[in-house]
Design a protein around this motif. Structure first.
Motif: not given
Length: 379
Positions: A284-285, A330, A332-333, A336
């Motif tokens: 997803r990331a 993953e 951190p948002e 991104y």
């Protein structure tokens, strides 16, 4: 001096030591508390069951004093009658005996919260004369003697007070009918018993803290015993340290094996190194496959160079990735967009190296949120 302190029992008993003592039946006991509760239970039992006991025993007494002609001629019949009377008497007093039995069983466990049968086992050392003499002349023996004298003085004083206070009532008993005399004597006995119970309560209240203090003092441990127990329960610190080092080494080797599979290595440039990998079909990331500081970071860069993994110097991004992610996490948002720019540069670089495109411009001014950069505002 150090050796002497190691042998002194200055450390309180550990939870494990207390549990072992309970399992072995070594619990805090107060004979005075047991005596007080037994007398209290007996008094309460007689007070509540007294009427039934009196009626039942009176009937048995009347039956026992009544002789039938056949009993005079047959001794076996008299023996049978005696056995029947004893059985009936036992049934009459059985509730009171049951109450006293339960009290005697439960009273010693009040201080420990458990009922133990181990102290009931046969032990020859308990009847050893030398051991008995040692107990008599020990501190415990002296304290028991003091308590016995105190109880004798207290109970004797209560008895003297009862005689002095109820002397006139006692003298009038001879002028009363048997029924009235029994009732008056019962009231005097009840008052005397209540006074004795109050006195024993005072002794028990003083004895219980002393018994608890003695019990926990006897379970104190030396420093060596505490260390030995720690080794037995938690393991030898040296062995545990070796195991942890081995586990870290194995984890480091697995981490280093993932570096060649990374898409890019972000560095500080020398203090931190974080290897990222991204598979658009499975992830997803982007994920962190390796990270480290100082010598570990240097080794990550070396392995990356051996396998031609792109290296990008981006101090704020490297710091943020190192401090806010763990292996396999993953990103951190908040990172991104920044990491997307880095991966775009890496993919363009691959195309250029394969001859399918121009050389990409090295990304600069990579934005990292201030809350993710540990040094934001400190530079």
């Amino acid at each position: 001096m150090s050796e002497q302190s190691d042998l002194e029992r200055t450390h309180s008993a550990t939870p494990r030591r207390l549990e072992q003592a309970l399992e072995e039946g070594q619990v805090a006991r107060s004979l005075e508390l047991t005596t007080f509760l037994m007398l209290l239970a007996g008094t309460a039992g007689i007070w509540t069951l007294g009427r039934g006991l009196l009626d039942g025993l009176s009937q048995l007494l009347q039956q026992g004093l009544r002789l039938e002609p056949r009993m005079l001629a047959d001794p076996a019949a008299m023996t049978e009658r005696l056995a029947q009377l004893c059985s009936d008497a036992l049934i009459v007093i059985l509730p009171l005996l049951g109450l006293l039995f339960l009290t005697a069983l439960a009273a010693p466990s009040l201080l420990s919260g458990r009922v133990h049968a181990s102290p009931i086992r046969f032990d020859l050392s308990r009847i050893n004369p030398l051991t008995g003499i040692g107990r008599i002349f020990s501190l415990h023996g002296v304290m028991e003697l003091v308590k016995a004298l105190a109880k004798a003085v207290l109970v004797g004083g209560i008895g003297a007070w009862v005689l002095a206070h109820y002397l006139d009532d006692l003298m009038t008993l001879v002028n009363q009918t048997p029924q009235e005399g029994i009732r008056s004597l019962g009231a005097l006995v009840a008052a005397s018993t209540f006074a004795v119970v109050c006195g024993l309560f005072l002794i028990a209240a003083l004895d219980v803290p002393y018994q608890l203090w003695t019990y926990y003092k006897g379970l104190r441990m030396t420093r060596d015993e505490v260390r030995q127990e720690a080794r037995e329960t938690e393991g030898d610190p040296q062995v545990k340290g070796h195991i942890r080092r081995t586990q870290r080494e194995i984890a480091r080797r697995r981490m280093m094996a993932e570096v060649p599979k990374a898409d890019v290595i972000v560095t500080n440039p020398t203090h931190y190194a974080v290897a990222l990998r991204y598979d658009g079909e499975k992830m997803r990331a982007p994920k962190v496959v390796a990270k480290g500081a100082d010598l570990v970071a240097q080794r990550i860069r070396e392995i990356g160079a051996e396998h031609r993994v792109p290296v990008l110097e981006a101090p704020p991004l490297a710091r943020a990735l190192y401090h806010h992610t763990e292996l396999g996490d993953e990103i951190p948002e908040g990172l991104y967009t920044t990491v997307a720019e880095v991966l775009a540069y890496v993919f363009q670089l691959r195309r250029h190296q394969s001859g399918a495109g121009p050389a990409p411009a090295l990304p600069d001014e990579l934005a990292v949120p201030a809350e993710l950069d540990p040094l934001a505002g400190k530079q």
